[in-house]
Enzyme design. Structure first.
Site, mmCIF file in Angstrom:
data_model
loop_
_atom_site.group_PDB
_atom_site.id
_atom_site.type_symbol
_atom_site.label_atom_id
_atom_site.label_comp_id
_atom_site.label_asym_id
_atom_site.label_seq_id
_atom_site.Cartn_x
_atom_site.Cartn_y
_atom_site.Cartn_z
ATOM 1 N N CYS A 112 0.828 -1.227 0.000
ATOM 2 C CA CYS A 112 0.000 0.000 0.000
ATOM 3 C C CYS A 112 0.854 1.267 0.000
ATOM 4 O O CYS A 112 0.371 2.346 -0.327
ATOM 5 C CB CYS A 112 -0.927 0.009 1.207
ATOM 6 S SG CYS A 112 -2.043 -1.405 1.236
ATOM 7 N N HIS A 252 -3.218 7.209 2.736
ATOM 8 C CA HIS A 252 -3.654 5.933 2.156
ATOM 9 C C HIS A 252 -5.045 5.613 2.695
ATOM 10 O O HIS A 252 -5.299 5.709 3.899
ATOM 11 C CB HIS A 252 -2.652 4.846 2.550
ATOM 12 C CG HIS A 252 -3.130 3.461 2.241
ATOM 13 N ND1 HIS A 252 -3.684 3.130 1.026
ATOM 14 C CD2 HIS A 252 -3.153 2.321 2.993
ATOM 15 C CE1 HIS A 252 -4.020 1.852 1.037
ATOM 16 N NE2 HIS A 252 -3.713 1.340 2.216
ATOM 17 N N ASN A 282 -9.963 0.049 -0.241
ATOM 18 C CA ASN A 282 -8.498 0.133 -0.165
ATOM 19 C C ASN A 282 -7.923 -0.345 -1.499
ATOM 20 O O ASN A 282 -7.934 -1.542 -1.787
ATOM 21 C CB ASN A 282 -8.015 -0.729 0.998
ATOM 22 C CG ASN A 282 -6.498 -0.741 1.133
ATOM 23 O OD1 ASN A 282 -5.782 -0.272 0.239
ATOM 24 N ND2 ASN A 282 -6.014 -1.271 2.238
HETATM 25 N N1 ACO Z 1 -18.793 -8.481 8.024
HETATM 26 C C1 ACO Z 1 -19.359 -8.824 9.176
HETATM 27 N N2 ACO Z 1 -18.650 -9.201 10.258
HETATM 28 C C2 ACO Z 1 -17.299 -9.196 10.148
HETATM 29 C C3 ACO Z 1 -16.651 -8.851 8.948
HETATM 30 C C4 ACO Z 1 -17.467 -8.480 7.853
HETATM 31 N N3 ACO Z 1 -16.947 -8.123 6.671
HETATM 32 N N4 ACO Z 1 -15.325 -8.956 9.143
HETATM 33 C C5 ACO Z 1 -15.129 -9.354 10.417
HETATM 34 N N5 ACO Z 1 -16.336 -9.504 11.026
HETATM 35 C C6 ACO Z 1 -16.581 -9.921 12.378
HETATM 36 C C7 ACO Z 1 -15.475 -10.789 12.926
HETATM 37 O O1 ACO Z 1 -15.674 -12.137 12.555
HETATM 38 C C8 ACO Z 1 -15.615 -10.559 14.418
HETATM 39 O O2 ACO Z 1 -16.677 -11.367 14.881
HETATM 40 P P1 ACO Z 1 -16.494 -12.206 16.241
HETATM 41 O O3 ACO Z 1 -16.256 -11.161 17.300
HETATM 42 O O4 ACO Z 1 -17.799 -12.919 16.334
HETATM 43 O O5 ACO Z 1 -15.305 -13.064 16.007
HETATM 44 C C9 ACO Z 1 -16.065 -9.097 14.529
HETATM 45 O O6 ACO Z 1 -16.587 -8.766 13.224
HETATM 46 C C10 ACO Z 1 -14.951 -8.145 14.896
HETATM 47 O O7 ACO Z 1 -13.802 -8.440 14.096
HETATM 48 P P2 ACO Z 1 -12.479 -7.607 14.191
HETATM 49 O O8 ACO Z 1 -11.485 -8.129 13.209
HETATM 50 O O9 ACO Z 1 -12.052 -7.496 15.624
HETATM 51 O O10 ACO Z 1 -13.000 -6.162 13.718
HETATM 52 P P3 ACO Z 1 -12.283 -4.784 13.735
HETATM 53 O O11 ACO Z 1 -13.137 -3.805 14.427
HETATM 54 O O12 ACO Z 1 -10.846 -4.888 14.151
HETATM 55 O O13 ACO Z 1 -12.318 -4.403 12.203
HETATM 56 C C11 ACO Z 1 -10.883 -4.350 10.305
HETATM 57 C C12 ACO Z 1 -11.662 -5.211 11.274
HETATM 58 C C13 ACO Z 1 -11.861 -3.455 9.568
HETATM 59 C C14 ACO Z 1 -10.185 -5.254 9.308
HETATM 60 C C15 ACO Z 1 -9.882 -3.484 11.082
HETATM 61 O O14 ACO Z 1 -9.148 -4.267 11.971
HETATM 62 C C16 ACO Z 1 -8.923 -2.782 10.167
HETATM 63 O O15 ACO Z 1 -9.300 -1.956 9.369
HETATM 64 N N6 ACO Z 1 -7.624 -3.079 10.309
HETATM 65 C C17 ACO Z 1 -6.624 -2.518 9.426
HETATM 66 C C18 ACO Z 1 -6.528 -3.419 8.263
HETATM 67 C C19 ACO Z 1 -6.217 -2.722 7.004
HETATM 68 O O16 ACO Z 1 -6.465 -1.552 6.836
HETATM 69 N N7 ACO Z 1 -5.651 -3.468 6.086
HETATM 70 C C20 ACO Z 1 -5.349 -2.924 4.824
HETATM 71 C C21 ACO Z 1 -3.921 -2.908 4.486
HETATM 72 S S1 ACO Z 1 -2.900 -2.299 5.737
HETATM 73 C C22 ACO Z 1 -3.028 -0.746 5.633
HETATM 74 O O17 ACO Z 1 -3.349 -0.308 4.594
HETATM 75 C C23 ACO Z 1 -2.764 0.135 6.762
#
Ligand code: ACO
Length: 325
Positions: A112, A252, A282
């Site tokens: 990214c 980003h 993203n």
């Molecule tokens: N739809 C519905 N439920 C979902 C989804 C979805 N798409 N994805 C995850 N869940 C559920 C999970 O299963 C979990 O359920 P559980 O508690 O029953 O196990 C619950 O939602 C919470 O999951 P988390 O992973 O803890 O959710 P979080 O609030 O951390 O959000 C996310 C997840 C959006 C991926 C966040 O962690 C994030 O944005 N992280 C950064 C990742 C990123 O940006 N990556 C891109 C590249 S790196 C960069 O560019 C910086």
């Protein structure tokens, strides 16, 4: 002699997939995706579409707006990690698309952060006197690299390309400072083993979990916020610019909550932060140049403005470019 961006362009695949559309493929909801990420829809490649074509389209727009003929370029530098081919580079494919015969054209792999890295490389080589006119591109198609049954990753990514034409210029406009960082010890927070298969949403081929993007989202979230804040302070200090002098922050577009948290820590009001993640998701290395292109189109950047580009991604990699427009 420094370098200045004189024009930008962007291009995306034909199909926009809304969160509602994704509900057909996995157990997710528009409400969850919007509230956790800020994403409403994203462009996703379909069978028959090519990242090289999309990146070439974005490049053509930037070149036309710059009034620079492809043959007048001295180099093409591309941030990407998802070209159709491991080699030739996407830069060489764009070179072919633009019909240019002999010049340096190469890719930079920083996930990214790819565009921010590529821009720094271009700026440094232009300052060294190697090139006068450079095409810098960020292009990725990570929607083809996800496991479409994995709701934790598949909802996040979209595809596209952004391009800019940079020229050498004396004076106080242009790139003021850039800083790049990486931390290989965090390699497994975001990784992809292979790039060969294009598992578009409409293809019969599916990536198995092992060969799809693997991500430790919550850990990545915390590190990204910390690193993006830190690099912003460092690059501004290096250029002798105060954070309050920044007119537009173009981060980003990984997650609206990441961008808001970074901006808040830096004391930047929401009006100084450009976001378009709601319509793109993203797009990896394409996200910063697509955002920059839209910011310019919307009149959010004026001559003399201080603009900060900033990214963090797989590697872990992160970096920032500070520009006086
Ligand atoms: N739809 C519905 N439920 C979902 C989804 C979805 N798409 N994805 C995850 N869940 C559920 C999970 O299963 C979990 O359920 P559980 O508690 O029953 O196990 C619950 O939602 C919470 O999951 P988390 O992973 O803890 O959710 P979080 O609030 O951390 O959000 C996310 C997840 C959006 C991926 C966040 O962690 C994030 O944005 N992280 C950064 C990742 C990123 O940006 N990556 C891109 C590249 S790196 C960069 O560019 C910086």
């Amino acid at each position: 002699m420094g370098s200045r961006i004189v024009a930008t362009g962007r291009a995306v695949p034909r199909t926009a997939l809304t969160n509602k559309d994704l509900e057909r493929y996995m157990d997710t909801s528009d409400q969850w995706i919007r509230s956790r990420t800020g994403i409403g829809s994203r462009y996703a490649m379909r069978q028959g579409e090519s990242l090289a074509d999309i990146a070439t389209d974005a490049s053509r727009t930037a070149l036309e707006r710059a009034g620079v003929k492809p043959g007048a370029l001295d180099a093409i530098i591309v941030g990407t990690v998802s070209s159709e081919y491991a080699f030739p580079s996407l830069a060489c494919q764009i070179q072919k698309g633009l019909g240019i015969s002999s010049m340096p054209a190469f890719d930079v792999a920083a996930a990214c952060s790819g565009f921010v890295y590529a821009l720094q490389v271009a700026d440094a080589q232009m300052r060294a006197g190697d090139f006068k006119r450079v095409l810098v591109v960020g292009a990725d198609a990570l929607s083809t690299m996800v496991d479409w049954s994995d709701r934790r990753t598949a909802v996040l990514f979209g595809d596209g390309a952004g391009a800019c034409v940079m020229v050498t210029e004396a004076g106080n406009r242009g790139v003021l400072s850039s800083l790049l960082r990486s931390a290989g010890e965090h390699w497994n927070l975001l990784s992809l083993r292979s790039t060969g298969i294009r598992a578009t949403i409409d293809s019969e081929v599916r990536r198995c979990a092992d060969d799809a993007i693997q991500m430790k989202g919550p850990e990545l979230f915390k590190i990204a916020v910390k690193r993006m804040e830190e690099i912003s302070r460092l690059v501004a200090a290096r250029a002798g610019v105060k954070l309050e002098e920044i007119d537009l922050f173009v981060p980003h577009q990984a997650n609206l909550r990441i961008m808001s948290a970074v901006a808040e820590r830096l004391g930047l009001p929401p009006g100084k932060v450009f976001t378009n993640i709601d319509r793109y998701g993203n797009t990896s290395a394409a996200s910063v140049p697509i955002a920059l292109d839209e910011a310019l189109e919307q009149g959010r950047i004026h001559d003399g403005n201080i603009v900060m580009l900033n990214a963090c991604g797989g590697g872990l990699t992160w970096g920032a470019n500070l520009i006086r427009w």
